[in-house]
Motif scaffolding. Structure first.
Motif, PDB file in Angstrom:
ATOM      1  N   ASP B 119       1.799 -16.376   5.435  1.00  0.00           N
ATOM      2  CA  ASP B 119       3.221 -16.441   5.520  1.00  0.00           C
ATOM      3  C   ASP B 119       3.684 -14.867   6.206  1.00  0.00           C
ATOM      4  O   ASP B 119       4.984 -14.824   6.806  1.00  0.00           O
ATOM      5  N   PHE B 120       2.946 -13.824   6.073  1.00  0.00           N
ATOM      6  CA  PHE B 120       3.339 -12.711   6.353  1.00  0.00           C
ATOM      7  C   PHE B 120       2.425 -12.005   7.400  1.00  0.00           C
ATOM      8  O   PHE B 120       1.789 -10.923   7.205  1.00  0.00           O
ATOM      9  N   PRO B 121       1.912 -12.423   8.394  1.00  0.00           N
ATOM     10  CA  PRO B 121       1.089 -11.974   9.346  1.00  0.00           C
ATOM     11  C   PRO B 121       1.266 -10.685   9.985  1.00  0.00           C
ATOM     12  O   PRO B 121       0.616  -9.974  10.433  1.00  0.00           O
ATOM     13  N   GLN B 122       2.784 -10.208   9.867  1.00  0.00           N
ATOM     14  CA  GLN B 122       3.153  -9.079  10.345  1.00  0.00           C
ATOM     15  C   GLN B 122       2.491  -7.746   9.636  1.00  0.00           C
ATOM     16  O   GLN B 122       2.657  -6.727  10.076  1.00  0.00           O
ATOM     17  N   TYR B 123       2.000  -8.038   8.365  1.00  0.00           N
ATOM     18  CA  TYR B 123       1.532  -7.034   7.698  1.00  0.00           C
ATOM     19  C   TYR B 123      -0.013  -6.802   7.678  1.00  0.00           C
ATOM     20  O   TYR B 123      -0.529  -7.726   7.247  1.00  0.00           O
ATOM     21  N   GLY B 124      -0.487  -5.490   7.823  1.00  0.00           N
ATOM     22  CA  GLY B 124      -1.858  -5.659   7.295  1.00  0.00           C
ATOM     23  C   GLY B 124      -2.198  -5.243   5.772  1.00  0.00           C
ATOM     24  O   GLY B 124      -1.157  -4.666   5.124  1.00  0.00           O
ATOM     25  N   ILE B 125      -3.345  -5.766   5.323  1.00  0.00           N
ATOM     26  CA  ILE B 125      -3.310  -5.556   3.928  1.00  0.00           C
ATOM     27  C   ILE B 125      -4.554  -4.684   3.629  1.00  0.00           C
ATOM     28  O   ILE B 125      -5.486  -4.510   4.156  1.00  0.00           O
ATOM     29  N   GLN B 274      12.338   4.018  -5.475  1.00  0.00           N
ATOM     30  CA  GLN B 274      13.118   4.527  -4.365  1.00  0.00           C
ATOM     31  C   GLN B 274      12.618   3.316  -3.089  1.00  0.00           C
ATOM     32  O   GLN B 274      13.355   3.292  -2.027  1.00  0.00           O
ATOM     33  N   ASN B 275      11.397   2.882  -3.340  1.00  0.00           N
ATOM     34  CA  ASN B 275      10.822   1.849  -2.480  1.00  0.00           C
ATOM     35  C   ASN B 275      11.048   0.411  -2.579  1.00  0.00           C
ATOM     36  O   ASN B 275      10.576  -0.406  -1.854  1.00  0.00           O
ATOM     37  N   ALA B 276      11.837   0.048  -3.637  1.00  0.00           N
ATOM     38  CA  ALA B 276      11.984  -1.108  -4.168  1.00  0.00           C
ATOM     39  C   ALA B 276      12.592  -2.055  -2.974  1.00  0.00           C
ATOM     40  O   ALA B 276      12.650  -3.243  -3.067  1.00  0.00           O
ATOM     41  N   ASP B 277      13.319  -1.477  -2.216  1.00  0.00           N
ATOM     42  CA  ASP B 277      14.064  -2.260  -1.036  1.00  0.00           C
ATOM     43  C   ASP B 277      13.365  -2.632  -0.006  1.00  0.00           C
ATOM     44  O   ASP B 277      13.813  -3.146   1.087  1.00  0.00           O
ATOM     45  N   ASP B 278      12.308  -1.823   0.221  1.00  0.00           N
ATOM     46  CA  ASP B 278      11.336  -1.908   1.386  1.00  0.00           C
ATOM     47  C   ASP B 278      11.089  -3.374   1.820  1.00  0.00           C
ATOM     48  O   ASP B 278      10.445  -3.870   0.903  1.00  0.00           O
ATOM     49  N   PRO B 279      11.027  -3.895   2.912  1.00  0.00           N
ATOM     50  CA  PRO B 279      11.196  -5.463   3.198  1.00  0.00           C
ATOM     51  C   PRO B 279       9.677  -5.737   2.567  1.00  0.00           C
ATOM     52  O   PRO B 279       9.243  -6.914   2.078  1.00  0.00           O
ATOM     53  N   LYS B 280       8.670  -4.974   3.220  1.00  0.00           N
ATOM     54  CA  LYS B 280       7.248  -5.323   2.981  1.00  0.00           C
ATOM     55  C   LYS B 280       6.874  -5.399   1.406  1.00  0.00           C
ATOM     56  O   LYS B 280       6.057  -6.247   0.927  1.00  0.00           O
ATOM     57  N   ILE B 281       7.381  -4.399   0.540  1.00  0.00           N
ATOM     58  CA  ILE B 281       7.124  -4.386  -0.611  1.00  0.00           C
ATOM     59  C   ILE B 281       7.861  -5.368  -1.542  1.00  0.00           C
ATOM     60  O   ILE B 281       7.342  -6.187  -2.122  1.00  0.00           O
ATOM     61  N   ARG B 282       9.092  -5.530  -1.198  1.00  0.00           N
ATOM     62  CA  ARG B 282       9.984  -6.678  -1.599  1.00  0.00           C
ATOM     63  C   ARG B 282       9.200  -7.755  -1.663  1.00  0.00           C
ATOM     64  O   ARG B 282       9.166  -8.876  -2.423  1.00  0.00           O
ATOM     65  N   ALA B 283       8.737  -8.425  -0.290  1.00  0.00           N
ATOM     66  CA  ALA B 283       8.024  -9.625   0.051  1.00  0.00           C
ATOM     67  C   ALA B 283       6.874  -9.663  -0.882  1.00  0.00           C
ATOM     68  O   ALA B 283       6.561 -10.800  -1.378  1.00  0.00           O
ATOM     69  N   MET B 284       5.944  -8.719  -1.152  1.00  0.00           N
ATOM     70  CA  MET B 284       4.910  -8.681  -1.754  1.00  0.00           C
ATOM     71  C   MET B 284       5.153  -9.015  -3.169  1.00  0.00           C
ATOM     72  O   MET B 284       4.635  -9.943  -3.888  1.00  0.00           O
ATOM     73  N   ILE B 285       6.249  -8.318  -3.795  1.00  0.00           N
ATOM     74  CA  ILE B 285       6.386  -8.654  -5.245  1.00  0.00           C
ATOM     75  C   ILE B 285       6.974  -9.898  -5.410  1.00  0.00           C
ATOM     76  O   ILE B 285       6.713 -10.554  -6.428  1.00  0.00           O
ATOM     77  N   GLU B 286       7.958 -10.348  -4.500  1.00  0.00           N
ATOM     78  CA  GLU B 286       8.484 -11.714  -4.864  1.00  0.00           C
ATOM     79  C   GLU B 286       7.235 -12.712  -4.735  1.00  0.00           C
ATOM     80  O   GLU B 286       7.307 -13.834  -5.532  1.00  0.00           O
ATOM     81  N   TRP B 287       6.165 -12.505  -3.826  1.00  0.00           N
ATOM     82  CA  TRP B 287       5.260 -13.340  -3.639  1.00  0.00           C
ATOM     83  C   TRP B 287       4.413 -13.395  -4.896  1.00  0.00           C
ATOM     84  O   TRP B 287       4.107 -14.559  -5.402  1.00  0.00           O
TER      85      TRP B 287
END
Lengths: 296, 296
Positions: B119-125, B274-287
């Motif tokens: 779903d999120f190929p734009q992020y490296g893990i 302070q990072n809770a709004d970062d899109p990639k972090i939000r995406a991961m936590i929601e996932w």
DNA sequence: TATTAATGTGAGTTTTAATCACAGCTATGA
DNA sequence: TCATAGCTGTGATTAAAACTCACATTAATA
């Protein structure tokens, strides 16, 4: 197929890229800027990249955004073109025939019909205006608009709006020494009748005026002729304000007093029951209802 | 630009055209066939033409529908390709670093992470597995998954699921003359401890077993080692069933009795506030939350 | 003739999107 | 230099759209 971004958001992005402004895109799409702002964010989160630089006055595309917008726009254009080609295909274009009274055609339908045509270019339009009751099958009528009480067996009936009657006249009649000021002043002017004295008689009774003879004045069998007489200042006509909207807006006619006679008839869109599901008929009737509601 | 048809309906049309079936398209899009049926009708009404012939078993494209589908598919492909190009762009790819325990990584995260990546190929893990508490900044951790009571000041905390403990062992231990049948039979097998005797002690108390010595058995400091021992039939371990899902499904481990000890700790996804709004972090936590809920 | 494999649809529910009202930012001009 | 105007961003609420469910319908198939 690879995953697609949210498509409606993509359309918002395309509009925003074209206008270089969320606010302008919003009014283009008939939504608020907040909606566009959210949709752009959706796309950006999906892609994991900013597509716009946020500046204090407006926005600007990033390099990536610019490239992306070009592809997206091209793709939308292809879809729009293919859709349009089908919708406007002239051969075997379906004809939608509307039967209505001449007055309704001129006073209400005509000024709106281009809006229907814009939304449904795939249909050709034919207007058959007559005061007769029509034979749907023989005259190939799809939808008729008629006044009445809605009790037509075998027909699918959709109410559009109530029929009300209110006096109207040229604005000149409100000026000068003989100006119309109160309903009683109708004794000094000519009444214009639409076919029968009945309408003015009912209105005068409703208004409680007894110094005015309802049999005074001119009777005309074509309401369009009657309204032309009214516009020229020849007298005062009775009309449903909805069907002389443009004349009222342009100031050609005015309402000297606000005594509105409600009647038990209404305007209805009707069609044979067995055709009620035909897409073009459904589209037209739904559109008529929406237009009638919008007028309120 | 010319008017576009409803875009989500267009996607349904594309899928239906590809499968030549509304039902197949529906399961492709994870909706019911009714939803697809309505969407196709939307498109057909918009265009004023049938795109499919309805046959008793399935549907078939009309000539117009076939042409249209080709254009639509090409347009979608262009969009998908451009989107994918941005999402998978290797240079400046953003790295999402997850810190978790080795057991959680192996037993839960690993088997699901490819779904996130799809779903999120734009992020490296990057996965950093350690039992230590981490310093988010120094170790460049974006999201940590930890067991505890959720009271970590300065961190944004999202509960994933409760931690429960239940005995598990190799299926072989349920067979033969010395088979485990009731909790009291634990006196006859080896207990496998994860770092401390505490867990078994609590479980035995909860289960009301007093003929089993909680200090019996082997203590291992790496839970992965402990589970390997359990799989080999060396003894009975205590585990949160959620983190040995695959072993349970494959039958490598079984739950001899269903006495589940609830605890006051839970698994939490945490990140610096302070990072809770970062899109990639939000995406991961929601996932993570969605995955935890799906597991129930 | 019963079954099966499809699509169509009315009613109700859930999900999604849009609005509203306000906040925040900064170039502009008084 | 300071208020204003012209944008975008967002939390809470409202409105609209989409989806599901359960049942109807159809005709090939067994």
């Amino acid at each position: 197929m690879k995953r697609l971004p949210p498509l409606n958001a993509l359309r918002a992005f395309e509009a925003a890229a074209r206008h270089k402004s969320f606010t302008a895109a919003a009014s283009d799409l008939f939504v608020t800027h907040g909606a566009v702002s959210r949709q752009i964010r959706q796309i950006e989160e999906f892609l994991g990249r900013r597509l716009f630089e946020r500046l204090p006055r407006g926005v600007e595309l990033t390099d990536e955004g610019r490239e992306y917008a070009a592809v997206v726009r091209r793709a939308f254009e292809q879809m729009a073109e293919a859709s349009d080609a089908i919708r406007t295909r002239a051969d075997e274009k379906q004809i939608l025939t509307i039967s209505t009274t001449p007055r309704f055609a001129v006073g209400w339908l005509m000024s709106r019909l281009h809006l229907f045509q814009r939304d449904f270019p795939q249909y050709g339009i034919r207007i058959s205006s007559t005061t007769r009751l029509v034979n749907f099958e023989r005259e190939r009528i799809d939808v008729a608009i008629r006044y009445g009480r809605g009790n037509w067996p075998g027909l699918s009936v959709t109410r559009l709006f109530d029929h009300e009657e209110v006096p109207v006249c040229a604005p000149a009649l409100l000026e000068g020494p003989n100006a119309l000021r109160s309903p009683e002043d109708l004794a000094r002017v000519r009444l214009l009748h639409d076919g029968s004295y009945q309408y003015w008689k009912s209105w005068l009774e409703f208004a409680g005026i007894d110094n005015v003879d309802p049999h005074e004045g001119w009777v005309m069998d074509d309401p369009n002729v009657m309204f032309q007489a009214a516009i020229q200042g020849q007298g005062v006509a009775l009309s449903n304000p909805r069907t002389i909207e443009t004349e009222l807006r342009d100031g050609k006619l005015v309402r000297p007093f606000d005594i509105v006679l409600a009647t038990d008839v209404a305007a209805y869109a009707v069609c044979p029951e067995q055709n009620a599901d035909d897409p073009k008929i459904r589209a037209m009737i739904e559109w008529l209802v929406a237009q009638a509601e919008a007028q309120e």
